[in-house]
Design an enzyme around this catalytic site. Structure first.
Site, PDB file in Angstrom:
ATOM      1  N   ARG A 332     -63.093  12.631   4.460  1.00  0.00           N
ATOM      2  CA  ARG A 332     -62.142  11.848   6.146  1.00  0.00           C
ATOM      3  C   ARG A 332     -62.813  12.576   7.519  1.00  0.00           C
ATOM      4  O   ARG A 332     -62.928  11.964   8.044  1.00  0.00           O
ATOM      5  CB  ARG A 332     -60.238  12.759   6.166  1.00  0.00           C
ATOM      6  N   HIS A 403     -53.981  12.913  12.458  1.00  0.00           N
ATOM      7  CA  HIS A 403     -53.124  12.031  11.729  1.00  0.00           C
ATOM      8  C   HIS A 403     -52.872  13.037  10.462  1.00  0.00           C
ATOM      9  O   HIS A 403     -51.308  12.783   9.914  1.00  0.00           O
ATOM     10  CB  HIS A 403     -54.175  11.655  10.605  1.00  0.00           C
TER      11      HIS A 403
END
Lengths: 639, 258
Positions: A332, A403
């Site tokens: 990510r 996130h």
């Protein structure tokens, strides 16, 4: 205060540490368990699984959540899946490989012993969830199905369409309900923890406010578990639920608990881009989409043609180009930075140029629309609903968004914070993901902590304390109540004109610009100063209204925003102090020639554990050195 | 676009409630319905008035917090969509929109658009689980489950517990909600040992919580943002009937043996 950190990592080879530890820790005998009470704050995967498991063991449990039902905790929104080293695919997976991938994925900033235990427990989690009736995806054989996630070259992710978090949480919620029904767990929904009760150096309870009636109440217990999630909402716009907050772990910090690596935050590469000023949250598109979607931008800067008008040879599949072995399934942090790099360089797509394409055309051609719909149908619908575009026909536009937060309360191997009796589980602790979490590992960690770690380690602690030692009339309890009452009164008497959200948005903008995907010493110093100024404004110019004796959502938000202001400063201080780039923490000054993160193991191979200075002025750093005996410290490469 | 909102305001459970009229301008069609309520609340704070209380959390259609009816329909006009996922492009300039809390006898209003749905939790607590303790699970792949059944169990388990089904039902019935959990577990081998007790306990709790009965209006299925099928209600009825008979027979068996 200066912290004495003892991580209590058991001796012996990494693969034997947990079994040896379980065999040697102290137990509470079954008839004594009912004399002990435990408070669990938060009912997401970690909290619900812990509360249910404590109840099954015979402890008296009180559980709390701010939502109107424990089933609404934000774990419910996790989409993609949960990792486990089952090796059902016969593709070379093992406990060691999951351990290795997680340590490497975390850019060598996590404790080996904890990560190994997590990988080891992952297999039991799947067994437990299947036994509860969690409807995981299956093959025509009737056996469990897997898919791949970023940062791994094996398929080890178990899933339930794009609603894995929902199904796992409903499993834990069901287990919790069974204990509530039997009377072992007393559930307190719509109740928010606002302070801790600490007596003679040990955590003995919490002060709460009932969000429906405004009633303030103290609860004492022999141990307290905080399972209250992460702090991505410090950025205001994030993929977290609106209510997610830092308050419980920040209150713990104010009582002397160590906070580890607050600057380690995860910016997820595939969120739906920001559309405008009144936007309240960002919606994630699961990482699982990168199994079949290809990420690209036009090769020409500022190309405004519609995506289907851009021929194949004028597209830059930049992840496949830069990271050929992991390609679209790069981790990510790497995928997010690569997207930012392209957009900053002027290749971004969409109205504001802050977006890249995630294209399913090839996969639809290869597998057919039906197969793609079966895999991602609900995600495609969600995208269509929000953006007004049909992703079966037009590539999705995505952009990175805050996130998950790897940082959190420092805990030892037993998941206990530096305050004896206070434990932290799930995203609220810092324990397993280092500087970057791999996809589908948050669900794994939350459930490992709650089902399989805490039920053992909390007994070890409780066996050494006398049950029920603090009464509700104790001066420590009164003092905590006075603090909470004082704070609420201050909020209600603020005489300004601006809603607290206004300041939350401004704070979020500073954090996103200066302490988000890339950071610099100069930017962070400016941010620290600006946060201080804005905090003053917040206190002098906000307005809450209403009273404390009713449902008052502005009052709830005020407390959370005030804590975000204090926490944000510490986050910047941590980011400024870490003069290296690692995982999600990217310092512009420390990068290789081709723009990759430049880690500095000589000076920064440690967890940064912050604590409040005793005189109240500033924060003090204690380092927990990290040793790598099983995974060779190496430059992380996905090329 | 510019809109006229009539929003239900009610100070607390005992107070008399009523619609208040608000004009709201410059709403972006990309905003969600809840972001429009945020805009209204921002304005209310700036003019020193109390904000509209409404439940919301994930804002991505999965937590089930939304509990408002829009122009009389739970979650508003769009099928398979929660209020938080309803976007303003579904409206046009000059529209008049009525917003009120879910209405049902078993869901008393707490304040404005907030209702008390704790009865749903109590139905689940009565039996919506498999009684397996942590650590007692067999190997996950020891039992194969037919894919069709597993998929169907997932579809039933997708319920988000929002209560739109109850609010849409003229009888305020919770049959769809209860049926979804009963069906999810009835389809799986793990759910079999407690199947009879589960359905009886959950249905009795549902009745005790003042939910109405089902008279086949079908409004629940229409309103459900997750597309839970009304066919699960017939599954519930079958399970309930057979369990009731089984229980009666087993009681008679016991009496005869005494």
């Amino acid at each position: 205060m200066h912290l004495e950190l003892n991580s209590k990592i058991p001796d012996g080879p990494v693969e034997q540490k947990w079994s040896k530890h379980k065999a040697s820790i102290k137990l509470v005998n079954p008839s004594n368990k009912r004399k002990y009470s435990i408070i669990v704050v938060g009912t997401g995967l970690a909290g619900a699984s812990a509360a249910a498991s404590f109840g099954e063991l015979g402890y008296r449990v009180k559980a709390f959540c701010f939502q109107d039902s424990p089933r609404r905790a934000h774990s419910i929104a996790a989409q993609g899946g949960i990792n486990a080293a089952k090796n059902y695919q016969n593709d070379g997976d093992s406990v060691f490989r999951l351990f290795y991938d997680t340590v490497k994925g975390g850019d060598f900033r996590a404790r080996e012993a904890n990560v190994y235990r997590l990988a080891e427990l992952s297999v039991s989690i799947i067994d437990q969830c299947v036994a509860q009736g969690v409807p995981f995806a299956r093959e025509y054989s009737g056996l469990l199905s897997n898919r791949s996630f970023g940062g791994a070259q094996v398929s080890r992710t178990f899933y339930a369409k794009g609603q894995t978090g929902q199904q796992l949480l409903l499993g834990a919620y069901a287990a919790l309900n069974r204990q509530i029904h039997s009377g072992a767990v007393q559930m307190n929904p719509h109740t928010e923890m606002l302070d801790l009760i600490v007596s003679e150096g040990r955590c003995k309870g919490i002060v709460t406010r009932n969000l429906r009636t405004g009633k303030m109440e103290s609860h004492v217990a022999d141990a307290v578990v905080l399972a209250t999630g992460g702090y991505s909402n410090v950025f205001y716009l994030s993929t977290n639920a609106m209510g997610c907050n830092v308050t419980s772990i920040w209150r713990a910090y104010r009582h002397g608990a160590g906070m580890a690596n607050p600057c380690f935050t995860q910016i997820h590469p595939t969120s739906i881009p920001v559309h405008g000023e009144h936007q309240s949250k960002l919606t994630l598109m699961s990482e699982s989409l990168r199994n079949d979607g290809r990420v690209w931008v036009p090769k020409k800067q500022g190309d405004v043609r519609a995506p289907h008008q851009i021929p194949e040879d004028e597209r830059d599949y930049y992840l496949e180009r830069r990271y050929p072995s992991f390609g679209n399934l790069s981790p990510r942090d790497i995928a997010s930075r690569a997207a930012k790099e392209r957009c900053d360089a002027g290749f971004g797509v969409g109205p504001m140029g802050l977006g890249v394409y995630l294209d399913f055309a090839d996969a639809i051609k290869r597998l057919g629309r039906d197969a793609i719909e079966a895999r991602y149908g609900n995600l495609f619908d969600m995208y269509d609903n929000i953006s007004g575009e049909n992703p079966y026909e037009v590539p999705m536009r995505i952009y990175p968004a805050p996130h998950y937060t790897m940082g959190g309360l420092w805990v030892d191997y037993n998941l206990m914070t530096t305050i004896p009796g206070l434990f932290a589980a799930g995203e609220a602790n810092f324990s397993d993901h280092g500087a970057n979490r791999l996809g589908a590992s948050a669900l794994m960690q939350g459930l490992a902590d709650g089902y399989f770690v805490l039920p053992y380690t909390i007994g070890d602690y409780l066996s050494g304390v006398k049950p029920g030692s603090l009464s509700l009339d104790a001066p420590e309890v009164r003092a905590a109540e006075d603090r909470v009452h004082g704070r609420l009164t201050t909020f209600l008497s603020m005489k300004g004109r601006k809603p607290v959200d206004h300041y939350h948005k401004l704070l979020g903008r500073i954090m996103w610009d200066k302490c988000g995907m890339s950071r610099s010493a100069e930017g962070l110093k400016g941010a620290i100063q600006r946060i201080g100024e804005l905090r003053e404004e917040f206190w002098s110019n906000s307005f809450v209204g209403g009273s404390g004796e009713e449902l008052n959502q502005e009052l709830e938000k005020a407390g959370r925003v005030a804590d975000f202001f204090e926490f944000a400063e510490l986050m910047c201080i941590d980011a400024l102090d870490r003069n290296e780039s690692c995982g999600g923490h990217f310092r512009e000054e420390y990068q290789t020639e081709d723009g990759e993160a430049l880690r500095n193991d000589k000076d920064y191979c440690y967890s940064a554990v912050w604590s409040q200075r005793q005189d109240g002025a500033g924060h003090e750093l204690t380092k927990e050195p990290l040793e790598f005996n099983n995974v060779h410290l190496a430059t992380r490469s996905y090329k | 676009m510019n809109l006229t909102l009539f929003v239900w305001r009610q100070k607390n459970a005992d107070a008399q409630g009523g619609f208040e009229r608000y004009e709201i301008s410059d709403v972006s069609e990309d905003s969600s319905f809840l972001e429009t309520l945020d805009m209204l609340n921002l304005r209310l704070v700036e003019s020193g008035q109390p904000t509209v209380a409404f439940e919301h959390d994930c804002r991505e259609g999965i937590c089930g917090s939304c509990s408002m009816s829009i122009n009389g329909r739970p979650h508003g006009p769009k099928k398979l969509t929660t209020a938080c996922q309803l976007h303003m492009r579904n409206y046009k300039d000059g529209d008049v929109i009525y917003v009120e809390p879910f209405r049902a006898r078993a869901f008393p209003v707490v304040k404005d658009l907030v209702v008390d749905r704790s009865a749903f939790d109590r139905i689940q607590q009565a039996g919506g689980y498999v009684s397996v303790n942590t650590g007692a699970a067999p190997e996950a792949n020891a039992n194969a489950i037919e894919k069709d059944k597993a998929d169907e169990a997932f579809d039933a388990a997708a319920c988000i517990g929002c209560g739109a089904c109850v609010a849409a039902c003229p009888n305020g019935s919770a049959m769809l909600f209860t049926a979804a959990k009963v069906t999810h577990l009835s389809l799986l081998p793990q759910g079999q040992p407690e199947r009879s007790a589960r359905v009886l306990d959950m249905v009795h709790t549902m009745d005790a919580e003042m939910f109405g009965g089902c008279t086949n209006h079908g409004e629940c299925q229409e309103a459900c943002p997750k597309g839970i099928s009304i066919k699960y209600i017939s599954q519930l009825n079958r399970d309930f009937l057979s369990s009731t008979v089984k229980k009666a027979l087993s009681l008679r068996g016991k009496m005869q043996s005494q």
